[in-house]
Design an enzyme around this catalytic site. Structure first.
Site, PDB file in Angstrom:
ATOM      1  N   CYS A 166       0.731  -1.219  -0.165  1.00 52.22           N
ATOM      2  CA  CYS A 166       0.094   0.113   0.095  1.00 52.22           C
ATOM      3  C   CYS A 166       0.747   1.226  -0.157  1.00 52.22           C
ATOM      4  CB  CYS A 166      -0.894   0.095   1.344  1.00 52.22           C
ATOM      5  SG  CYS A 166      -1.790   1.400   1.330  1.00 52.22           S
TER       6      CYS A 166
ATOM      7  N   GLU B  19      -4.865   6.954   9.179  1.00 55.10           N
ATOM      8  CA  GLU B  19      -4.883   7.601   8.352  1.00 55.10           C
ATOM      9  C   GLU B  19      -3.271   8.102   8.103  1.00 55.10           C
ATOM     10  OE1 GLU B  19      -6.935   8.436   6.045  1.00 55.10           O
ATOM     11  OE2 GLU B  19      -8.897   7.742   7.200  1.00 55.10           O
ATOM     12  N   SER B  20      -2.725   7.802   6.970  1.00 53.80           N
ATOM     13  CA  SER B  20      -1.349   7.890   6.657  1.00 53.80           C
ATOM     14  C   SER B  20      -0.609   9.272   7.048  1.00 53.80           C
ATOM     15  CB  SER B  20      -1.109   7.482   5.085  1.00 53.80           C
ATOM     16  OG  SER B  20      -1.495   8.619   4.347  1.00 53.80           O
TER      17      SER B  20
END
Length: 255
Positions: free
Chosen positions: A37, A89-90
């Site tokens: 990802c 959340e990145s």
């Protein structure tokens, strides 16, 4: 029978596999990830860049365990557990690592308040313009739509390049803008091989900037072998992927 998305290589390979192996011991910070990802890679780059201790745990996004869903009801990677609390959340995680571990450097945000806001502004451009442009170009099926998406993608990159000080976005400092962008630079060979993308065609110093990003140590340390990325992106190239990002692109909404 499961969808093609469920047939995913089970673990990191190449340099990323070596990094995973180094982070199996229990730590106060647990990093829930998916090797494939690009959003995970943003947070992972930050951890490696700063040298923060963490335990890596691989999550199969199509076979999520109850504990992971309890941590993150959205069921998406990346996510963390830290001191009994969960976050996800990145880009939020990238900033959390900066704030929660101030003793670890280098810092990914400048110290000056205006400069910090400026970096956040252009990080948002990456997230809202460049990344969706990449995904629309990958998923476009008709030749005219592919070309139109590619030109919009080029435009978004050129807008950023006008602000790049070199060698990184903010000069010598490797900041959140670079981290937000690097995973898609690593994957732009997918566009080159399938959609006519060319770094030289972007101009504005993009080729040089992209080369600096993809050869940064923290980026290389979180990179798996290219053939396994290609297996995943083949589904997007056929517009068959069922990820949340793919669904959002089809619906024309943010993701």
């Amino acid at each position: 029978m499961g969808s093609s998305d469920e047939q995913i290589y089970p673990h990191a390979t190449g340099n990323a596999a070596k990094t995973v192996e180094k982070h199996q011991e229990p730590q106060e910070l647990v990093f829930y990830a998916g090797w494939f990802c690009p959003y995970v890679q943003r947070s992972w780059i930050t951890l490696e860049e700063k040298g923060i201790p963490y335990q890596y745990k691989e999550v199969n996004p199509y076979k999520k365990e109850k504990h992971f869903l309890d941590i993150n009801p959205k069921g998406l990677v990346p996510a963390i557990e830290y001191k009994g609390k969960a976050m996800y959340e990145s880009l939020i995680l990238c900033e959390f690592f900066e704030d929660a571990f101030p003793q670890y450097s280098p810092h990914i945000l400048p110290s000056d308040p205006f400069d910090r806001a400026y970096v956040r502004l252009w990080t948002a451009h990456v997230d809202k313009q460049i990344v969706p442009g990449f995904m629309r170009t990958v998923m476009a099926q008709e030749a005219d739509k592919q070309q139109a998406s590619l030109e919009e993608f080029y435009k978004a990159i050129r807008t950023l390049c006008e602000k790049v000080k070199g060698p990184y976005f903010f000069g010598e400092e490797f900041t959140l803008v670079d981290i937000a962008l690097a995973p898609w630079v690593l994957r732009d060979y997918i566009l080159k091989e399938n959609r006519g993308y060319d770094r030289d065609a972007v101009g504005n110093g993009w080729k040089e900037y992209a080369a600096k990003l993809e050869t940064r140590a923290s980026v290389l340390q979180t990179q798996s072998d290219k053939e396994h990325y290609a297996e995943i992106y083949a589904r997007y190239l056929r517009d068959e992927a069922q990820s949340e990002a793919a669904k959002a692109i089809r619906a024309g909404r943010p993701f």
